[in-house]
Design an enzyme around this catalytic site. Structure first.
Site, PDB file in Angstrom:
ATOM      1  N   LYS A  71       4.417  -6.116   9.130  1.00 44.43           N
ATOM      2  CA  LYS A  71       3.872  -4.724   8.570  1.00 44.43           C
ATOM      3  C   LYS A  71       4.963  -3.769   8.718  1.00 44.43           C
ATOM      4  CE  LYS A  71      -0.299  -2.006   8.510  1.00 44.43           C
ATOM      5  NZ  LYS A  71      -1.525  -1.813   9.373  1.00 44.43           N
ATOM      6  N   ASP A 128     -13.032  -1.873  10.417  1.00 45.75           N
ATOM      7  CA  ASP A 128     -12.622  -1.602   9.036  1.00 45.75           C
ATOM      8  C   ASP A 128     -12.656  -3.123   8.428  1.00 45.75           C
ATOM      9  OD1 ASP A 128     -11.959  -0.860   6.621  1.00 45.75           O
ATOM     10  OD2 ASP A 128      -9.871  -0.764   6.827  1.00 45.75           O
ATOM     11  N   ALA A 186       0.962  -1.142   0.021  1.00 47.71           N
ATOM     12  CA  ALA A 186      -0.106   0.194  -0.142  1.00 47.71           C
ATOM     13  C   ALA A 186       0.838   1.389  -0.107  1.00 47.71           C
ATOM     14  CB  ALA A 186      -0.904  -0.026   1.089  1.00 47.71           C
ATOM     15  N   SER A 187       0.280   2.396  -0.038  1.00 48.93           N
ATOM     16  CA  SER A 187       1.285   3.676  -0.223  1.00 48.93           C
ATOM     17  C   SER A 187       1.675   3.750   1.156  1.00 48.93           C
ATOM     18  CB  SER A 187       0.169   4.883  -0.394  1.00 48.93           C
ATOM     19  OG  SER A 187      -0.536   4.583  -1.922  1.00 48.93           O
ATOM     20  N   VAL A 232       3.539  -5.478   3.431  1.00 46.49           N
ATOM     21  CA  VAL A 232       3.685  -6.573   4.353  1.00 46.49           C
ATOM     22  C   VAL A 232       4.528  -7.835   3.590  1.00 46.49           C
ATOM     23  CG1 VAL A 232       2.199  -8.517   5.287  1.00 46.49           C
ATOM     24  CG2 VAL A 232       1.361  -6.137   5.103  1.00 46.49           C
ATOM     25  N   ALA A 249       2.460   1.330   3.688  1.00 43.50           N
ATOM     26  CA  ALA A 249       3.310   0.262   4.355  1.00 43.50           C
ATOM     27  C   ALA A 249       3.043  -0.977   3.519  1.00 43.50           C
ATOM     28  CB  ALA A 249       2.505  -0.427   5.626  1.00 43.50           C
TER      29      ALA A 249
END
Length: 671
Positions: free
Chosen positions: A261, A400, A242-243, A247, A245
């Site tokens: 992470k 979420d 992702a922008s 994994v 982080a």
């Protein structure tokens, strides 16, 4: 002697500068006191310095005028020169006050960089300016400048949809921070029209993987030691990117499979820079658009900045994981796994946790196909039951729950991931939310109305009867069942009802609604035939029946009795005093009007502003009458004594007017 002369000149110069500085500080102090607002010291001293210089020149000029040493200029008697000097000093002071009022109105204290920042923050300021220009150009390129200023003013459906698409494209192009802002706004159905919600819900934060060399360095910096001292293997190819982080898979030295992470290098600086820009834009919208203040865009931006700051601190996520894990283990009603976190290896920028077997729901199509219909139904009910258990009974819930954050193991069990967004509800809110589901299940419109009022921020002009009728019609419409996917219509209509009655949705209640909306989509992926609202009603009713059981009610009653004991102990004495006072005619009632300090401050400020304004106006009117009277003895060839007094009175009116103006600015900034 020459050396002594040089030293004497230097000492006199230093003494003169010190005297000038002291005089400037004294003038600044008096001006700040007269204005009545805590204006910044740098600008106050700068204005005081100019005032001191002007006063020095005026004293020199009028001294020559009163001692016949000014042949080509003003020539007056010494006592007239003194009067003119007093008047000149007063007006120099008045102009200084006016200059400070103008500076404070145009550039309020705190909006400009401090003296030290001018010389020390140049690099950061240039970087912020470049980013601000980039974001502004993106907004202008998508045509948002004029559209956002007119947001909400008789927008046609076509224009509204066009603006919503432009906003979504601009946020997507601006980067991760603005994408997350759009995702947060997509949950605020109480604030934004449906067209904006639809567009913002489609925002996704994806990025190309960061080179392994930089990520390896970031991991080692967080651990404080080489990777080989902690892990036997780390996969350089990320599981997800992702922008903010990435994994990575890894294996500890003891053979435990874990995932890392890792926050991207520079992500925090970029988000901090963008957050500052968002806050600045929110302040601009709050002051320049008709809808900015009514929607509370500045409060929204501050709340977003706070939540994003917590999301970027993986120590907060670590605590969230522990809280959810403890609440699920304590209830024991649902089999939902939470990965164990290794707190001794985790830090602010690195999170190390056990790897969950299986695949996320978003990529588990083959695994779901291999399960029977009853197994998929049981999985969906377990997920919804665990979510409601967290919200209604525990008060700590995963906020979420989209399909990428829920794992399905090969054995057909569930697991949760990504605890950066966790909501917390107080006991009263938990009960109100549960009572709303319970009342809906029992088709009790009055109970559902009371629960909704307790749950949300009540508007001042709420019509409770109209709300109860609307809610009753909604329950009647959906009472016979919803069918697959019908719950979305139910939730949409319920939220439309909330918006129509002008309820405000607190942040944590919004997080609970967001969790339910997110888990609904995931549930329909797991079991497309599921009636989400029907299951939610039954689960909510079950949870509330547990709270309303005899044992729970007995415990609640005991708690309330304990709270009433001090009152019960004092009650006979108070009743005796009241009856005695009634018998002897001494019974009185005292009501304190304006008891709250904020009410007293409001009225005090209002009367102070009114009195100052009246005095200022009276002084100006009197001054004009004296100046234009042309009466009284002459001080000079053109100036009458009454005119001199008029200018003195005008000075007082000017000072009072400036103070009244600053009181207005202070009241506006405090509202």
């Amino acid at each position: 002697m020459a050396l002594l002369d040089v030293l004497l000149v230097i000492l006199l110069s230093i003494a003169g500068l010190l005297f000038l500085a002291l005089q400037s500080w004294l003038a600044a102090t008096v001006v700040r006191r007269v204005v009545g607002v805590p204006i910044g010291w740098p600008r106050s001293i700068a204005v005081g310095f100019v005032m001191s210089g002007a006063m020095a020149l005026t004293v020199q000029y009028l001294f020559r005028a009163g001692t016949d040493a000014n042949p080509n200029g003003l020539d007056v008697t010494p006592w007239v020169a003194v009067l003119l000097l007093v008047l000149a000093v007063c007006w120099i002071f008045a102009l200084g006050v006016g200059a400070l009022v103008f500076l404070e109105a145009a550039f309020p204290t705190g909006t400009l960089p401090s003296f030290s920042q001018i010389f020390t923050g140049g690099k950061a300021r240039r970087r912020r300016t470049r980013r601000y220009a980039e974001v502004t150009s993106i907004a202008v390129r998508h045509g948002l400048g004029s559209r956002l200023r007119g947001f909400g003013r008789d927008d046609s459906s076509g224009q509204e949809a066009k603006t919503a698409r432009a906003l979504r494209s601009a946020l997507n192009e601006a980067g991760v921070t603005f994408i997350k802002l759009g995702q947060m706004l997509s949950t605020r159905r109480d604030l934004l029209p449906a067209a904006y919600i639809r567009e913002l819900e489609s925002l996704q934060s994806n990025a190309s993987p960061e080179p392994w060399e930089s990520m390896e360095t970031a991991i080692e910096d967080s651990l404080g030691r080489p990777l080989a001292e902690v892990f036997s293997h780390v996969d350089p190819v990320p599981l997800a990117a992702a922008s903010v982080a990435q994994v990575h898979r890894a294996t500890l030295l003891d053979g435990t499979d874990v995932v890392l992470k890792v926050q991207r290098p520079g992500a925090l600086d970029q988000v901090t820079l963008d957050t500052d820009i968002i806050l600045r834009l929110a302040r601009w919208l709050n002051t320049t658009t008709p809808w900015g203040k009514s929607l509370g865009v500045l409060a929204l931006a501050r709340g977003f900045a706070d939540s994003l700051g917590e999301e970027l601190d993986y120590r907060v996520e670590l605590d969230n994981m522990r809280s959810i894990e403890a609440s699920l283990a304590q209830s024991g009603a649902f089999t939902v796994a939470v990965p164990h976190a290794h707190h001794e290896l985790s830090s602010e920028r690195l999170l190390v946790m056990d790897r969950l077997p299986g695949r996320p729901v978003s990529a588990a199509g083959e695994l779901l196909t291999g399960l029977s219909a009853s197994e998929r139904s049981a999985l969906a009910k377990t997920l919804l039951g665990a979510t409601l258990q967290q919200i209604i009974s525990d008060g700590v819930f995963h906020a979420d729950l989209h399909a990428g954050n829920i794992f399905i193991s090969p054995e057909g069990t569930l697991g949760l991931l990504d605890f950066g967004s966790v909501g917390r509800l107080d006991p009263a809110t938990q009960t109100a939310l549960g009572m709303m589901l319970y009342s809906i299940d029992k088709n009790d419109a009055a109970g559902a109305t009371d629960a909704l009022i307790e749950l949300l921020d009540r508007p001042e002009d709420l019509d409770e009867r109209a709300l109860e009728r609307s809610l009753g019609q909604l329950l009647t419409r959906f009472r016979t069942g919803f069918g697959p996917g019908g719950s979305q219509k139910m939730f949409t209509d319920l939220f439309s009802l909330v918006v129509a009655h002008k309820f405000a949705v607190p942040a944590q209640i919004g997080a609970a609604f967001r969790a339910l909306a997110a888990v609904e989509g995931t549930l329909l992926v797991i079991d497309p035939t599921m009636d989400v609202v029907e299951v939610a009603r039954s689960e909510g009713s079950r949870l509330m029946e547990g709270k309303l059981g005899f044992g729970s009610l007995k415990e609640e009653f005991q708690n309330r009795v304990v709270q009433l004991l001090p009152l019960v102990n004092r009650l006979p004495r108070r009743i005796n005093k009241i009856t005695d006072d009634l018998e002897h005619g001494r019974f009185t009632m005292r009501v304190r009007v304006l008891d709250h300090p904020s009410d007293r401050r409001f009225l005090t400020g209002l009367f102070q502003q009114l009195i100052v304004a009246v005095l200022a106006g009276s002084a100006v009117v009197g001054a004009i009458m004296l100046i234009t009277s042309n009466e009284g003895p002459l001080l000079t060839g053109d100036i009458h004594l009454y005119g001199f007094f008029g200018f003195v009175l005008l000075f007082g009116g000017f000072i009072l007017g400036m103070r009244a103006l600053m009181l207005v600015f202070r009241r506006d900034s405090g509202d």
